[in-house]
Design a protein around this motif. Structure first.
Motif, short mmCIF file in Angstrom:
data_model
loop_
_atom_site.label_atom_id
_atom_site.label_comp_id
_atom_site.label_asym_id
_atom_site.label_seq_id
_atom_site.Cartn_x
_atom_site.Cartn_y
_atom_site.Cartn_z
N MET A 161 -33.33 -12.07 12.17
CA MET A 161 -32.03 -11.79 12.30
C MET A 161 -31.11 -13.08 12.92
O MET A 161 -31.83 -13.97 13.61
N ILE A 162 -29.88 -13.39 12.64
CA ILE A 162 -29.13 -14.41 13.13
C ILE A 162 -28.49 -13.78 14.26
O ILE A 162 -28.24 -12.71 14.47
N TRP A 163 -28.18 -14.68 15.16
CA TRP A 163 -27.47 -14.48 16.57
C TRP A 163 -26.15 -15.47 16.84
O TRP A 163 -26.48 -16.41 17.18
N PRO A 164 -25.08 -15.11 16.23
CA PRO A 164 -23.91 -16.16 16.51
C PRO A 164 -23.38 -15.93 17.90
O PRO A 164 -23.12 -14.89 18.46
N TRP A 165 -23.06 -17.01 18.35
CA TRP A 165 -22.52 -17.03 19.83
C TRP A 165 -21.84 -18.44 20.23
O TRP A 165 -22.06 -19.44 19.33
N GLY A 166 -20.87 -18.70 21.29
CA GLY A 166 -20.56 -19.64 21.63
C GLY A 166 -19.39 -20.26 20.60
O GLY A 166 -19.70 -21.73 20.54
N GLY A 167 -18.47 -19.65 19.89
CA GLY A 167 -17.88 -20.11 18.83
C GLY A 167 -16.45 -20.66 19.48
O GLY A 167 -16.11 -20.51 20.51
N GLY A 168 -15.97 -21.33 18.59
CA GLY A 168 -14.43 -21.91 18.93
C GLY A 168 -14.05 -22.79 17.87
O GLY A 168 -14.79 -23.07 16.82
N ARG A 169 -13.10 -23.45 18.12
CA ARG A 169 -12.50 -24.47 17.13
C ARG A 169 -12.85 -25.92 17.56
O ARG A 169 -13.35 -26.25 18.86
N MET A 170 -12.64 -27.06 16.89
CA MET A 170 -13.09 -28.23 17.17
C MET A 170 -12.26 -28.91 18.29
O MET A 170 -11.12 -28.80 18.49
N PRO A 171 -13.12 -29.52 19.34
CA PRO A 171 -12.53 -29.91 20.49
C PRO A 171 -11.92 -31.45 20.40
O PRO A 171 -12.20 -32.04 19.38
N SER A 172 -11.36 -31.76 21.43
CA SER A 172 -10.67 -33.35 21.51
C SER A 172 -11.10 -33.77 22.69
O SER A 172 -10.54 -33.17 24.12
#
Length: 380
Positions: free
Chosen positions: A201-212
């Motif tokens: 199984m996959i487990w996606p976490w800790g998502g977001g947009r690209m940082p600066s």
């Protein structure tokens, strides 16, 4: 003056009854880390600001003086920086083992790089949406990239935090994006068993947009290099404009290529002002809940990393900061947002004689905000 930051991930711990209520650091033979504490000055640092999860991303950014309240967007985007990829929203995507809806292994039974790459190739070939993309990393550590804008936030959970628990209580929640992630998780449970027996199984976490992120050279006036066994730290370094030094034969475990790590560190110190050496193995055995192996990992680190470096550098021209990024107690098998012990070689000595959680509390620095660690290390 040269600067070296040594970060043994997850090394700090709680007292363990079987060890006579001592921590693994206190039980381990650590003559070289003790030397840094004895000949330097100590304290404890808060590396996880209030309100943040105690992830290695947050903690290591803090150690490098980056205020995560201003710059942090998620773990996935930082790892994407390391791999030179981008997208609208990026999640860390573990390949995990789930048995009977129980999170059995966050690492997919230590799936190999080659086997993980095969899984990622199949997921991309059979993905249900064009805007979904999987990107291969190292072993179980991969990325899920969504090339479509979602306005809602999503709540996710690191898989190493829920080992032994039913996943149904920890599936992504809150809105349209969460619904998509849940769909992809259940879809992967159908596809992956046809490719491998280790992860299912996959487990996606800790998502977001690209940082600066702030640039290291502009912030400190130094040329910096990062040596790490994981993409996360490489991503932080690339985002801050530091050089990333690759080392062959590293495993991210306590059987890693210590000689190669030390050799690269010593070489990098010749043409950089500051080098960060981050190792992962002690944190991994902490997540496994293996106290004896954690002690073994600490002793291997002390002898093969700290000792070898101390023997080969000009200590009169060095400042060394030693600390874990966060504690990973054996009892809970996950990260906690508690202070970590630190020692600075090159600072005026205090009365601390050994490096440990308890002894560093008595150091002259007391308890400090982790954002000040770089300043303390470079202070004349």
């Amino acid at each position: 003056m040269k600067y070296l930051i040594l970060i043994p991930d997850g090394m700090a711990d709680w007292s363990i009854e079987e060890f006579g209520n001592k921590t693994p650091i206190e039980i381990a033979d650590t003559e070289n880390m003790d030397f840094i504490a004895r000949e330097g000055a100590c304290g404890v640092a808060n590396t996880v600001p209030r309100g943040f999860e105690p992830g290695s991303d947050v903690a290591n950014l803090t150690i490098l003086g980056v205020d995560v309240r201003k710059h942090y967007t998620g773990r996935g985007p930082i790892e994407a920086l390391a791999r030179g990829v981008g997208g609208e929203i990026i999640f860390r995507c573990n390949l995990v083992r789930v048995d009977g809806r129980i999170m059995a292994d966050y690492s997919g039974n230590r799936i190999s790089d080659e086997e993980a790459k095969k899984v990622i190739d199949v997921l991309n070939a059979e993905k249900p949406y064009d805007f979904v993309e999987f990107h291969a990393g190292k072993s179980y550590r991969n990325l899920l990239i969504l090339n479509r804008r979602f306005e809602d936030d999503v709540t996710t959970y690191p898989p190493h935090d829920i080992q032994g628990r039913r996943i149904d209580h920890y599936l992504p929640s809150d809105g349209e994006l969460a619904g998509l992630l849940r769909e992809l998780i259940e879809w992967s449970a159908v596809v992956m068993p046809e490719v491998t027996e280790k992860a299912n199984m996959i487990w996606p976490w800790g998502g977001g947009r690209m940082p600066s992120l702030p640039q290291f050279s502009q912030k400190y006036g130094l040329k910096g290099a990062m040596i790490s066994e994981v993409d996360l730290l490489a991503g932080i370094a690339k985002g801050m404009g530091m050089d990333v030094i690759e080392v062959e034969g590293i495993t991210g475990y306590i059987d890693t290529n210590y000689r190669g790590l030390v050799r690269s560190c010593l070489k990098s110190l010749k043409d950089h002002d500051l080098v960060v050496l981050h190792t992962e193995g002690i944190d991994e055995v902490s997540h496994e809940g293996d106290a004896e192996r954690k002690v073994e990992g600490i002793e291997l680190y002390d002898e093969n990393i700290v000792g070898k470096i101390l023997d080969r550098v000009d200590l009169d021209e060095m400042r060394i900061l030693l600390l874990p990024d966060h504690p990973t107690p054996i009892k809970v098998r996950t990260h906690v947002a508690e202070p970590v012990p630190f020692a600075i070689y090159g600072s005026k000595k205090d009365d601390v004689r050994v490096y440990s959680e308890r002894s560093c509390l008595k150091g002259k620095f007391g308890r400090v905000d982790g954002l000040w660690l770089m300043t303390l290390m470079m202070k004349k």
